[in-house]
Write a protein that holds these residues in place. Structure first.
Motif, PDB file in Angstrom:
ATOM      1  N   ALA A  21     -17.360 100.626 -41.967  1.00 16.71           N
ATOM      2  CA  ALA A  21     -18.278 100.524 -43.104  1.00 16.71           C
ATOM      3  C   ALA A  21     -18.022 101.695 -44.057  1.00 16.71           C
ATOM      4  CB  ALA A  21     -19.717 100.550 -42.618  1.00 16.71           C
ATOM      5  N   PHE A  22     -18.134 101.409 -45.342  1.00 16.83           N
ATOM      6  CA  PHE A  22     -17.959 102.440 -46.367  1.00 16.83           C
ATOM      7  C   PHE A  22     -19.056 103.475 -46.222  1.00 16.83           C
ATOM      8  CE2 PHE A  22     -18.946 104.007 -50.680  1.00 16.83           C
ATOM      9  CZ  PHE A  22     -17.737 104.625 -50.962  1.00 16.83           C
ATOM     10  N   SER A  23     -18.677 104.770 -46.160  1.00 19.71           N
ATOM     11  CA  SER A  23     -19.685 105.818 -45.988  1.00 19.71           C
ATOM     12  C   SER A  23     -19.721 106.816 -47.136  1.00 19.71           C
ATOM     13  CB  SER A  23     -19.452 106.558 -44.667  1.00 19.71           C
ATOM     14  OG  SER A  23     -18.216 107.232 -44.702  1.00 19.71           O
ATOM     15  N   GLY A  24     -18.915 106.600 -48.187  1.00 16.43           N
ATOM     16  CA  GLY A  24     -18.957 107.487 -49.345  1.00 16.43           C
ATOM     17  C   GLY A  24     -17.572 107.914 -49.806  1.00 16.43           C
ATOM     18  N   HIS A  25     -17.569 108.814 -50.768  1.00 13.68           N
ATOM     19  CA  HIS A  25     -16.324 109.333 -51.335  1.00 13.68           C
ATOM     20  C   HIS A  25     -16.119 110.783 -50.912  1.00 13.68           C
ATOM     21  CE1 HIS A  25     -17.086 106.012 -54.245  1.00 13.68           C
ATOM     22  NE2 HIS A  25     -15.781 105.889 -54.133  1.00 13.68           N
ATOM     23  N   LYS A  26     -14.848 111.179 -50.912  1.00 15.59           N
ATOM     24  CA  LYS A  26     -14.496 112.564 -50.635  1.00 15.59           C
ATOM     25  C   LYS A  26     -13.591 113.030 -51.770  1.00 15.59           C
ATOM     26  CE  LYS A  26     -12.096 115.457 -47.302  1.00 15.59           C
ATOM     27  NZ  LYS A  26     -11.289 115.466 -46.084  1.00 15.59           N
ATOM     28  N   VAL A  27     -13.866 114.208 -52.332  1.00 21.87           N
ATOM     29  CA  VAL A  27     -13.043 114.781 -53.391  1.00 21.87           C
ATOM     30  C   VAL A  27     -12.408 116.059 -52.860  1.00 21.87           C
ATOM     31  CG1 VAL A  27     -12.988 115.675 -55.745  1.00 21.87           C
ATOM     32  CG2 VAL A  27     -14.590 113.843 -55.157  1.00 21.87           C
ATOM     33  N   VAL A  28     -11.077 116.126 -52.993  1.00 21.89           N
ATOM     34  CA  VAL A  28     -10.354 117.324 -52.575  1.00 21.89           C
ATOM     35  C   VAL A  28      -9.749 117.950 -53.825  1.00 21.89           C
ATOM     36  CG1 VAL A  28      -8.418 118.214 -51.206  1.00 21.89           C
ATOM     37  CG2 VAL A  28      -9.835 116.344 -50.316  1.00 21.89           C
ATOM     38  N   TYR A  29      -9.989 119.235 -54.023  1.00 21.01           N
ATOM     39  CA  TYR A  29      -9.462 119.988 -55.169  1.00 21.01           C
ATOM     40  C   TYR A  29      -8.362 120.912 -54.666  1.00 21.01           C
ATOM     41  CZ  TYR A  29     -13.827 118.424 -57.239  1.00 21.01           C
ATOM     42  OH  TYR A  29     -14.861 117.659 -57.706  1.00 21.01           O
ATOM     43  N   GLU A  30      -7.205 120.921 -55.365  1.00 18.29           N
ATOM     44  CA  GLU A  30      -6.098 121.785 -54.972  1.00 18.29           C
ATOM     45  C   GLU A  30      -5.531 122.494 -56.195  1.00 18.29           C
ATOM     46  OE1 GLU A  30      -3.092 120.013 -52.271  1.00 18.29           O
ATOM     47  OE2 GLU A  30      -4.371 118.231 -52.418  1.00 18.29           O
ATOM     48  N   ILE A  31      -5.139 123.751 -55.986  1.00 19.73           N
ATOM     49  CA  ILE A  31      -4.407 124.521 -56.990  1.00 19.73           C
ATOM     50  C   ILE A  31      -3.142 125.009 -56.303  1.00 19.73           C
ATOM     51  CG2 ILE A  31      -4.412 126.537 -58.512  1.00 19.73           C
ATOM     52  CD1 ILE A  31      -7.489 126.268 -58.617  1.00 19.73           C
ATOM     53  N   ASP A  32      -2.001 124.620 -56.841  1.00 14.08           N
ATOM     54  CA  ASP A  32      -0.699 124.951 -56.242  1.00 14.08           C
ATOM     55  C   ASP A  32      -0.647 124.576 -54.765  1.00 14.08           C
ATOM     56  OD1 ASP A  32       0.415 125.860 -58.613  1.00 14.08           O
ATOM     57  OD2 ASP A  32      -0.321 127.905 -58.301  1.00 14.08           O
ATOM     58  N   GLY A  33      -1.201 123.410 -54.423  1.00 17.67           N
ATOM     59  CA  GLY A  33      -1.123 122.890 -53.058  1.00 17.67           C
ATOM     60  C   GLY A  33      -2.147 123.457 -52.093  1.00 17.67           C
ATOM     61  N   ALA A  34      -2.935 124.427 -52.529  1.00 17.84           N
ATOM     62  CA  ALA A  34      -3.940 125.038 -51.651  1.00 17.84           C
ATOM     63  C   ALA A  34      -5.323 124.470 -51.971  1.00 17.84           C
ATOM     64  CB  ALA A  34      -3.957 126.553 -51.834  1.00 17.84           C
ATOM     65  N   PRO A  35      -6.096 124.097 -50.947  1.00 17.64           N
ATOM     66  CA  PRO A  35      -7.441 123.566 -51.189  1.00 17.64           C
ATOM     67  C   PRO A  35      -8.334 124.616 -51.859  1.00 17.64           C
ATOM     68  CG  PRO A  35      -6.807 123.328 -48.873  1.00 17.64           C
ATOM     69  CD  PRO A  35      -5.759 124.148 -49.543  1.00 17.64           C
ATOM     70  N   ARG A  36      -9.150 124.173 -52.790  1.00 16.04           N
ATOM     71  CA  ARG A  36     -10.069 125.070 -53.510  1.00 16.04           C
ATOM     72  C   ARG A  36     -11.445 124.403 -53.617  1.00 16.04           C
ATOM     73  NH1 ARG A  36      -6.911 129.093 -52.827  1.00 16.04           N
ATOM     74  NH2 ARG A  36      -5.355 129.525 -54.389  1.00 16.04           N
ATOM     75  N   GLN A  37     -12.437 125.229 -53.885  1.00 16.20           N
ATOM     76  CA  GLN A  37     -13.774 124.724 -54.135  1.00 16.20           C
ATOM     77  C   GLN A  37     -13.844 124.140 -55.551  1.00 16.20           C
ATOM     78  OE1 GLN A  37     -16.341 124.722 -51.873  1.00 16.20           O
ATOM     79  NE2 GLN A  37     -14.762 125.433 -50.439  1.00 16.20           N
ATOM     80  N   LYS A  38     -14.757 123.197 -55.763  1.00 13.76           N
ATOM     81  CA  LYS A  38     -14.911 122.560 -57.074  1.00 13.76           C
ATOM     82  C   LYS A  38     -15.169 123.598 -58.159  1.00 13.76           C
ATOM     83  CE  LYS A  38     -17.658 119.099 -59.570  1.00 13.76           C
ATOM     84  NZ  LYS A  38     -17.522 119.721 -60.836  1.00 13.76           N
ATOM     85  N   LYS A  39     -15.981 124.584 -57.875  1.00 13.52           N
ATOM     86  CA  LYS A  39     -16.321 125.610 -58.861  1.00 13.52           C
ATOM     87  C   LYS A  39     -15.066 126.351 -59.327  1.00 13.52           C
ATOM     88  CE  LYS A  39     -19.321 129.637 -59.374  1.00 13.52           C
ATOM     89  NZ  LYS A  39     -20.328 130.473 -58.739  1.00 13.52           N
ATOM     90  N   GLU A  40     -14.194 126.741 -58.399  1.00 12.82           N
ATOM     91  CA  GLU A  40     -12.965 127.450 -58.751  1.00 12.82           C
ATOM     92  C   GLU A  40     -12.021 126.540 -59.544  1.00 12.82           C
ATOM     93  OE1 GLU A  40      -9.325 129.954 -56.646  1.00 12.82           O
ATOM     94  OE2 GLU A  40     -10.871 129.039 -55.395  1.00 12.82           O
ATOM     95  N   PHE A  41     -11.911 125.284 -59.096  1.00 16.69           N
ATOM     96  CA  PHE A  41     -11.059 124.310 -59.784  1.00 16.69           C
ATOM     97  C   PHE A  41     -11.534 124.108 -61.227  1.00 16.69           C
ATOM     98  CE2 PHE A  41      -9.676 120.021 -60.911  1.00 16.69           C
ATOM     99  CZ  PHE A  41      -8.358 120.003 -60.464  1.00 16.69           C
TER     100      PHE A  41
END
Length: 165
Positions: A21-41
């Motif tokens: 069952a669909f449970s929602g969306h996931k957003v991944v933010y990356e800068i130069d291949g490294a995961p970052r927080q939305k605020k930093e992005f």
């Protein structure tokens, strides 16, 4: 700098259920291949957008000043010098060579030259060089090293006249 924002769906299969069952969306933010927080992005993308708008405003201001200089310059040489000075605001450390093609006398004339090269002639016979190629196109030309090699292979350019450095 590489920026990436990836949106994916999350599907969860409950124990004993036949389908997920669909449970929602996931957003991944990356800068130069490294995961970052939305605020930093958002801070980085906001800064880049602001820099782009600033650059665009600077280019527009220089174009406006070039137009003014074309109306107020006392001579062509004064205009060429003003254009060089104004373009230096947005293109630091660049060369400006103004070339005119005299087809009747088969010459290239350089009424203005601002370059790190010690000497450029005021005029010279036409050759199969980049200056002549560009003038024949009658429009802005952007050539890569591969383009230059191709033009040499077709006989449009003489590579002895082209400095690829």
């Amino acid at each position: 700098m590489t920026l990436r924002k990836t949106l994916s769906e999350s599907w969860v299969k409950a124990r004993g259920a036949a389908t997920a069952a669909f449970s929602g969306h996931k957003v991944v933010y990356e800068i130069d291949g490294a995961p970052r927080q939305k605020k930093e992005f958002d801070a980085v993308t906001g800064r880049l957008c602001a820099e782009g708008l600033l650059r665009e405003a600077q280019v527009q201001a220089v174009l406006r000043e070039i137009t003014e200089a074309s109306l107020t310059a006392d001579s062509q040489n004064d205009l060429y010098a003003a254009v060089y000075e104004l373009l230096s605001k947005i293109f630091p450390d660049f060369n400006l060579n103004i070339a005119l093609l005299d087809e009747e006398n088969a010459q290239v004339i350089f009424p203005y030259c601002q370059t790190e090269v010690d000497f450029l002639p005021q005029c010279r016979p036409t050759q199969k060089g980049l200056t002549e190629y560009t003038l024949r196109q009658n429009q802005t030309v952007w050539l890569t090293a591969a383009d230059i090699e191709r033009l040499h292979a077709t006989g449009e350019l003489d590579l002895k006249l082209v400095d690829l450095h």
